[in-house]
Each structure stands twice: as structure tokens, then as C-alpha cells.
Design a protein around this motif. Structure first.
Motif, PDB file in Angstrom:
ATOM      1  N   ILE A  69       7.260  -5.577 -13.653  1.00  0.00           N
ATOM      2  CA  ILE A  69       7.959  -5.812 -12.394  1.00  0.00           C
ATOM      3  C   ILE A  69       9.068  -4.773 -12.200  1.00  0.00           C
ATOM      4  N   ASP A  70       9.723  -4.384 -13.277  1.00  0.00           N
ATOM      5  CA  ASP A  70      10.778  -3.371 -13.154  1.00  0.00           C
ATOM      6  C   ASP A  70      10.216  -2.048 -12.650  1.00  0.00           C
ATOM      7  N   THR A  71       9.026  -1.696 -13.095  1.00  0.00           N
ATOM      8  CA  THR A  71       8.392  -0.472 -12.594  1.00  0.00           C
ATOM      9  C   THR A  71       8.127  -0.591 -11.102  1.00  0.00           C
ATOM     10  N   ALA A  72       7.603  -1.743 -10.685  1.00  0.00           N
ATOM     11  CA  ALA A  72       7.355  -1.971  -9.260  1.00  0.00           C
ATOM     12  C   ALA A  72       8.649  -1.887  -8.464  1.00  0.00           C
ATOM     13  N   THR A  73       9.721  -2.422  -9.027  1.00  0.00           N
ATOM     14  CA  THR A  73      11.017  -2.398  -8.351  1.00  0.00           C
ATOM     15  C   THR A  73      11.496  -0.961  -8.150  1.00  0.00           C
ATOM     16  N   ASP A  74      11.343  -0.134  -9.163  1.00  0.00           N
ATOM     17  CA  ASP A  74      11.725   1.277  -9.038  1.00  0.00           C
ATOM     18  C   ASP A  74      10.871   1.978  -7.986  1.00  0.00           C
ATOM     19  N   TRP A  75       9.588   1.638  -7.919  1.00  0.00           N
ATOM     20  CA  TRP A  75       8.702   2.266  -6.947  1.00  0.00           C
ATOM     21  C   TRP A  75       9.039   1.866  -5.516  1.00  0.00           C
ATOM     22  N   LYS A  91      12.104   1.417  -4.313  1.00  0.00           N
ATOM     23  CA  LYS A  91      13.182   2.316  -3.901  1.00  0.00           C
ATOM     24  C   LYS A  91      12.663   3.736  -3.692  1.00  0.00           C
ATOM     25  N   GLU A  92      11.746   4.165  -4.570  1.00  0.00           N
ATOM     26  CA  GLU A  92      11.167   5.502  -4.474  1.00  0.00           C
ATOM     27  C   GLU A  92      10.431   5.683  -3.152  1.00  0.00           C
ATOM     28  N   ALA A  93       9.687   4.657  -2.724  1.00  0.00           N
ATOM     29  CA  ALA A  93       8.887   4.744  -1.502  1.00  0.00           C
ATOM     30  C   ALA A  93       9.711   4.539  -0.234  1.00  0.00           C
ATOM     31  N   ASP A  94      10.875   3.933  -0.346  1.00  0.00           N
ATOM     32  CA  ASP A  94      11.744   3.689   0.800  1.00  0.00           C
ATOM     33  C   ASP A  94      12.289   5.031   1.304  1.00  0.00           C
ATOM     34  N   GLN A 106       0.835  -1.205   0.000  1.00  0.00           N
ATOM     35  CA  GLN A 106       0.000   0.000   0.000  1.00  0.00           C
ATOM     36  C   GLN A 106       0.868   1.252   0.000  1.00  0.00           C
ATOM     37  N   MET A 107       1.953   1.224   0.750  1.00  0.00           N
ATOM     38  CA  MET A 107       2.865   2.364   0.774  1.00  0.00           C
ATOM     39  C   MET A 107       3.604   2.518  -0.551  1.00  0.00           C
ATOM     40  N   ILE A 108       3.914   1.384  -1.195  1.00  0.00           N
ATOM     41  CA  ILE A 108       4.665   1.409  -2.464  1.00  0.00           C
ATOM     42  C   ILE A 108       3.759   1.782  -3.633  1.00  0.00           C
ATOM     43  N   GLY A 109       2.609   1.134  -3.724  1.00  0.00           N
ATOM     44  CA  GLY A 109       1.736   1.337  -4.875  1.00  0.00           C
ATOM     45  C   GLY A 109       0.704   2.433  -4.702  1.00  0.00           C
ATOM     46  N   GLY A 110       0.387   2.773  -3.454  1.00  0.00           N
ATOM     47  CA  GLY A 110      -0.646   3.765  -3.187  1.00  0.00           C
ATOM     48  C   GLY A 110      -0.455   5.095  -3.901  1.00  0.00           C
ATOM     49  N   PRO A 111       0.752   5.664  -3.868  1.00  0.00           N
ATOM     50  CA  PRO A 111       0.958   6.945  -4.557  1.00  0.00           C
ATOM     51  C   PRO A 111       0.726   6.875  -6.064  1.00  0.00           C
ATOM     52  N   HIS A 112       0.684   5.659  -6.612  1.00  0.00           N
ATOM     53  CA  HIS A 112       0.473   5.479  -8.047  1.00  0.00           C
ATOM     54  C   HIS A 112      -0.920   4.925  -8.356  1.00  0.00           C
ATOM     55  N   ASN A 140      16.755  -0.490  -6.929  1.00  0.00           N
ATOM     56  CA  ASN A 140      15.887  -0.197  -8.063  1.00  0.00           C
ATOM     57  C   ASN A 140      16.146  -1.227  -9.152  1.00  0.00           C
ATOM     58  N   ALA A 141      15.420  -1.118 -10.268  1.00  0.00           N
ATOM     59  CA  ALA A 141      15.524  -2.135 -11.312  1.00  0.00           C
ATOM     60  C   ALA A 141      16.938  -2.214 -11.891  1.00  0.00           C
ATOM     61  N   LYS A 142      17.564  -1.061 -12.101  1.00  0.00           N
ATOM     62  CA  LYS A 142      18.911  -1.064 -12.676  1.00  0.00           C
ATOM     63  C   LYS A 142      19.893  -1.766 -11.761  1.00  0.00           C
TER      64      LYS A 142
END
Length: 214
Positions: A122-128, A130-133, A102-108, A140-142
Motif C-alpha cells: 500500500i505504501d508503494t501505491a501511496t507514493d505512486w 503523488k507521483e501521478a498527481d 489506471q492513471m496511477i498504476g498504468g505507468p507501472h 506520499n507514504a512518508k
């Protein structure tokens, strides 16, 4: 051509409690040990040339259990490496899974990880993640794929190894299936499930996902 039998580790206590488990580690439950035994029985007649696992204990222990069942058990070398560790969730390690997503995906606009994975890569989720942390320690995906690609490079350099056992983690298998296959990864792989991948000099391809039998 290399045939890679990718197995998710058996159930752990953190899996049982529905918490995020990346680099943090907990032991296999009794059900987890039984699941690893069942995977070992399913794969016992595959003459593995080498076994590779994440260096996290839940994956390494699962790998050892599977090896004990194998027709080549007396010859199989087990290589445990951090290259095939689970994704590092940073701040979210050990958190309730539903709360974390919820914390990771909620803002999106996503309330559950199921909806997120149904609509985003999945790569988008992975980036999110790190963004939410708040510490931005999560991979992140890279960063994540830089590590995993080193693992696959290692496999590609194993001359003469055609049948390879790889024991790793749920999010990692999901990521591999998303990148190298055409599967619905909104549902993650079950504990002790088997995902099949082939590898040549020119191509990596996931041919089956999240199976309990061959």
C-alpha cells in the motif's frame, strides 16, 4: 492492552458513484446510515471508553450513530481529529475510481487497483498516487504515515482507555492492515465493516480485517 475497534464509515454518495473520496466529503446515503446502525448494534455491548473519528463528516456521523447504540453511550466522549482523515488524493479527488487507478498504476504496468494491491504494498501505491498527481498535492507514504502515527501516538497516551472505537476510511484501514497485519488487502474494507487492532507499549497488531460481525 488497548483494543481498537476500527470501523469504516457508512456508504456515501461518492462511494455509490464509484469515485475517489479522500478529503472531499459527501453525506451518508440511506444505506450508509443503515450500515452505521448495524455496526452500532454489533458493537453495542462493547463498553467503549472513548470514540475517535476522522473529522470528515461521513466518519464523524457514522461514529455518532454507533455511539447511540452503545451501552456506554451516556459517558462516551467523541474526539474528531484530522489525524485519522482519509489519504489525500490531490488531483484525483472526485475522479472515477477506475480511471484514476489506471492513471496511477498504468505507468507501472497495472490496469486495475485490484492487480496493483495484489502485487505491491500500500505504501508503494501511496507514493505512486503523488507521483501521478500533476500537481503533486497528494500525500506520499512518508507524509501520510507521519499524520497517522500522530493519531496512534494520541491513542497510546489515553490512560485508562482499553476499549476504543475508531471510525475512519477505507484506504486508511487498508494501510493499517497492510502495515500491522498479515491480510490480503487487494479487497478493501466494506462500508461499516469492523477491523480489530490491539496496541501495547511495544506492538501494534491487526488481528482481524473487514468483518461485519465480531
Amino acid at each position: 492492552m488497548k483494543r481498537i475497534y476500527i470501523v469504516r464509515h457508512g456508504q456515501t454518495y461518492i462511494n455509490r458513484y464509484n469515485k475517489m473520496q479522500g478529503w472531499c466529503d459527501t453525506p451518508l446515503t440511506e444505506d450508509g446510515i443503515a450500515g452505521a446502525d448495524k455496526a452500532g448494534e454489533t458493537l453495542k455491548n462493547i463498553p467503549f471508553d472513548i470514540a475517535i473519528s476522522s473529522d470528515l463528516k461521513r466518519a464523524s456521523d457514522t461514529c455518532d450513530i454507533i455511539i447511540k447504540h452503545n451501552v456506554n453511550r451516556d459517558e462516551i466522549q467523541h474526539l474528531a481529529t484530522p489525524l485519522f482523515r482519509e489519504h489525500f488524493y490531490g488531483y484525483f479527488e472526485g475522479m472515477d475510481t477506475d480511471m484514476a487507478w489506471q492513471m496511477i498504476g498504468g505507468p507501472h504496468g497495472y490496469k486495475t487497483h485490484y492487480d496493483l494491491f495484489k502485487n505491491e504494498s500500500i505504501d508503494t501505491a501511496t507514493d505512486w498516487i503523488k507521483e501521478a498527481d500533476p500537481f503533486h498535492d497528494a500525500e506520499n507514504a512518508k507524509e501520510y504515515w507521519h499524520r497517522l502515527d500522530q493519531g496512534f501516538d494520541l491513542i497510546s497516551q489515553l490512560d485508562g482507555a482499553e476499549n476504543i472505537l475508531l471510525v475512519t476510511h477505507g484506504f486508511t484501514i487498508r494501510s493499517i492492515a497492510d502495515r500491522f497485519g498479515d491480510f490480503d488487502v487487494s479487497c478493501g474494507p466494506r462500508n461499516a465493516s469492523i477491523t480489530m487492532m490491539t496496541m501495547t507499549d511495544k506492538q501494534r497488531k491487526v488481528t482481524s480485517y473487514n468483518q461485519m460481525k465480531l
